[in-house]
Design an enzyme around this catalytic site. Sequence first.
Site, PDB file in Angstrom:
ATOM      1  N   ASP A 114       0.754  -1.205  -0.055  1.00 22.43           N
ATOM      2  CA  ASP A 114       0.072  -0.017   0.032  1.00 22.43           C
ATOM      3  C   ASP A 114       0.875   1.315  -0.048  1.00 22.43           C
ATOM      4  O   ASP A 114       1.913   1.361   0.202  1.00 22.43           O
ATOM      5  CB  ASP A 114      -0.880   0.104   1.246  1.00 22.43           C
ATOM      6  CG  ASP A 114      -2.373  -0.491   1.050  1.00 22.43           C
ATOM      7  OD1 ASP A 114      -2.575  -0.572  -0.237  1.00 22.43           O
ATOM      8  OD2 ASP A 114      -2.971  -1.165   1.989  1.00 22.43           O
ATOM      9  N   TYR A 186       6.665 -10.308   7.027  1.00 20.15           N
ATOM     10  CA  TYR A 186       6.376  -8.633   7.105  1.00 20.15           C
ATOM     11  C   TYR A 186       7.062  -8.279   8.454  1.00 20.15           C
ATOM     12  O   TYR A 186       6.801  -9.147   9.360  1.00 20.15           O
ATOM     13  CB  TYR A 186       4.741  -8.335   7.078  1.00 20.15           C
ATOM     14  CG  TYR A 186       4.406  -8.318   5.574  1.00 20.15           C
ATOM     15  CD1 TYR A 186       4.336  -7.082   5.072  1.00 20.15           C
ATOM     16  CD2 TYR A 186       4.033  -9.508   4.909  1.00 20.15           C
ATOM     17  CE1 TYR A 186       3.769  -6.955   3.646  1.00 20.15           C
ATOM     18  CE2 TYR A 186       3.396  -9.152   3.663  1.00 20.15           C
ATOM     19  CZ  TYR A 186       3.446  -8.077   3.271  1.00 20.15           C
ATOM     20  OH  TYR A 186       2.819  -7.724   1.756  1.00 20.15           O
TER      21      TYR A 186
END
Length: 388
Positions: A114, A186
């Site tokens: 994003d 992540y």
Amino acid sequence: MSDDDQSQPLTSDSSKHSLNQLPEDPSPERPQKISRVDEENDAAEEAGNDCNNEIKMHPNPRIQRYLIAIEYIGTRFAGAQQQSNCRTVVGVLEEAFHKFIGQPVSIFCSSRTDAGVHALSNVCHVDVERISKRKPGETLPSHEPAVVRKAVNHFLQKNEGDIMVIDVRCVPFDFHARYKAQERTYFYRLLSGPEPLSTFEKDRAWHVTEELDLLSMQRACQVLVGCHDFSSFRAAACQAKSPIRTLDELNVTEVVSSLHFPSIKEREQSNSLVEDSSASSLRSESEVSHVSSITCQGKIDGSNVEPSQIFGMRKSHRCFVVTARARSFLYHQVRLLVGVLKCVGTGELTVDDVERILKAKTVTAASPMASACGLYLGHVKYDLPSET
């Protein structure tokens, strides 16, 4: 999109590929295996049937497919995926390749981060046919990976300098950066403390003014790790066919914050270690290293803090890193998980509340989502073919 590796609708450019993996035995006695199949089926359905047509086509032997690993600061990007009238990771990378080889290319990312999300290592692939710039009709041998890396970085550094190619490798024509990925890791950074966030940390971490209880956060992770229906941890816009995901790892670690510079006491201790090791030939190098690591840990635990604050010296924050590792994630799953863990750390939620949220199977039960700026795509794992 930040952590939706397999779950969001693809553009026409990125809907040409699919997984080439056989589903595992869907026996009711093997629930984790079922979840893996669900994840693979999601990816395969989103990819579309055009993938099979592309793989069956006889590849142009003059075209070389490169696997490209890139790092970037996501602050000035509107995300990784190509968008019209927006600066994106793929758009900037395609522009650099265009300047390098003199013709347009299409780049496919493993993970579509994003806006505001960073990457220590995102991976993409690109097909390049090397055509002579002096003689446009003449095809030349493919560039070596090292040449591609150096040349593309040359053009990237002229475009804000917030993205860099860190590795390049030649791969077969049917190797797809997204659908061949076996695992994604992540990291999420939280800085805890009442002091305002440093200029050097702006847009690089989520600033939490409250103190965080590390042990409670770690206990909450134990509730969430494993195979679950993560409906409570996917955004409303998620279009994955199944909310079942297997979270292979979820933990919270306290670390020394980045850009850490040694204090007077740390410098004195470092010097004393050198003097002690020089004075005693019986002291092994491993022992010195062990003492040094204890000194560093002492700084993290707060036992080595300066007795008084020196004028002009900023008080440091406690730095926590959440690690999430899985084959694939739902849309905004990591940021929603971090949002809940943060609330556990501040005492707003208990570990029992986390279990209740998980069982609720609705995102409305979860805490507010963590900010994008603290999220980093850390690593994408592949079973890479051997280099020839």
